[in-house]
Scaffold this motif. Sequence first.
Motif, mmCIF file in Angstrom:
data_model
loop_
_atom_site.group_PDB
_atom_site.id
_atom_site.type_symbol
_atom_site.label_atom_id
_atom_site.label_comp_id
_atom_site.label_asym_id
_atom_site.label_seq_id
_atom_site.Cartn_x
_atom_site.Cartn_y
_atom_site.Cartn_z
ATOM 1 N N LYS A 1 0.856 -1.190 0.000
ATOM 2 C CA LYS A 1 0.000 0.000 0.000
ATOM 3 C C LYS A 1 0.890 1.237 0.000
ATOM 4 O O LYS A 1 1.734 1.408 0.871
ATOM 5 N N ALA B 1 1.134 5.367 0.110
ATOM 6 C CA ALA B 1 0.412 6.604 0.451
ATOM 7 C C ALA B 1 1.135 7.789 -0.173
ATOM 8 O O ALA B 1 2.368 7.837 -0.190
ATOM 9 N N ILE C 1 -4.195 6.839 -1.293
ATOM 10 C CA ILE C 1 -3.643 5.501 -1.069
ATOM 11 C C ILE C 1 -3.794 4.666 -2.343
ATOM 12 O O ILE C 1 -4.895 4.564 -2.891
ATOM 13 N N ASP D 1 -3.407 0.906 -3.607
ATOM 14 C CA ASP D 1 -3.199 -0.490 -3.225
ATOM 15 C C ASP D 1 -2.717 -1.251 -4.460
ATOM 16 O O ASP D 1 -3.464 -1.415 -5.431
ATOM 17 N N ILE E 1 -2.528 8.660 8.914
ATOM 18 C CA ILE E 1 -1.750 7.746 8.079
ATOM 19 C C ILE E 1 -1.536 6.409 8.784
ATOM 20 O O ILE E 1 -1.637 5.347 8.185
ATOM 21 N N LEU F 1 -4.345 4.178 8.278
ATOM 22 C CA LEU F 1 -4.477 3.648 6.913
ATOM 23 C C LEU F 1 -3.474 2.520 6.630
ATOM 24 O O LEU F 1 -3.603 1.796 5.656
ATOM 25 N N PRO G 1 -0.277 2.210 5.483
ATOM 26 C CA PRO G 1 0.454 2.003 4.232
ATOM 27 C C PRO G 1 1.841 1.411 4.510
ATOM 28 O O PRO G 1 2.348 1.494 5.630
#
Lengths: 112, 301
Positions: A2, A4, A28, A30, A59, A62, A64
């Motif tokens: 992932k 960001a 983001i 993926d 962040i 999320l 990443p």
Amino acid sequence: MKIAFTAAGTNWDSMIDPRFGRTEYIVIHDENSEELIAIDNSAVKNEAHGAGTATSQRIFELKPDVLITGNGPGDTAAKALAHMKMKIFVGAQDMTLKQAYEKYKSGELKEV
Amino acid sequence: MKPSDWLMINQQPFKIAIASGKGGTGKTTLSVNLAAYIAEQEDVVLVDLDVEEPNSGLFFEGKLVHEEDNLKMIPQWDESLCTLCGLCPKVCNFHAIMQLGPTILVFPELCHSCYACAELCPVNALPMTPKVIGKLRDYQVDKLHFVESRLNIGEEQAVASIAKTKKYVAGKYAEVRIALFDSPPGTSCPVIEATKDADFVILITEPTPFGLHDLTLAVETMRKLEKPFGVVVNRDGIGNDEVLRYCKAENIPVLARIPNSRKIAELYSAGKLIYPEFPEIRESLGHILDYCLSTAERSPA
């Protein structure tokens, strides 16, 4: 993986937002699902202080693996990000997300 | 009420804050010269509240009479009590707390010591603990008492140190008739804290477009705080007459005009007082002081 981005807009043609804490959006990508998701971070404008930690918290949630940004996080945000496993690449200002992603893939962005 | 009665009624010094919108307009020049001028006659306290870069002390070689730490209360995470409920980062308006998985991170430099996290934590896992953020020092040169606070490098929160310094002065120098507060520049929280309980505020500016722009912001701030104030024009002769025209149009008293002079700049840069060399500035200081104290007569007791 992932990825960001700190971004001034919501798609591949948007510019990288060079600021970390006060970035307009967090986008983001993926790599598995090839999805692109934009998270509005503009509420941080109203914060006199603590934009770096506020964005870091967002962040973190999320999760990443990689962060691509411009100027790089400030001191406080850097301390927060040090607690995450994510790799951080800087120097992507003046690029679109697409350009920045390509530079990252080809190993041309600087890792901090 | 006569100025001499001020102390008897208020049991506190008459507090004059020297502020400015723009930086570098002469707050310290005026503060140290006015303080030294008053100290020729009577005890006076000069307090440097520009805790991020105090510089009034450069003009005096005083004897250190007292020194103490300035503290700030910050939450300290107690991992053994924490249930990771997630409340503390939500209630912190300053984003000074983060929850990263099983870890709570506190950022002391962002903390405003509001106690929200500590008070609202259901299991008291964030007790407030003192952190040293700087030092207060109190010096004396004859009748002049000079108090300054200095933030440690890296500390960002000036307000707590300013508040604490004022409290120290109020406690120790209640019997001195006049206290001068050299304030930080700008119009943000530290300036509000430095001026909010002054009895009179002197706004010092320079007659330039920048000086005028920032003066208008400072004037708006003082009006909001309902402070009596007046303007001192420094480096008079440079720029233009817009500042004077503005003051006239707004009915703001101009207490003095300090001329632009290379000699003054040289004395200042050598850490020397200017009024002993300039009789007209000595006269201006007398006039400024009389005006400030005269407002005590008009204030409700």
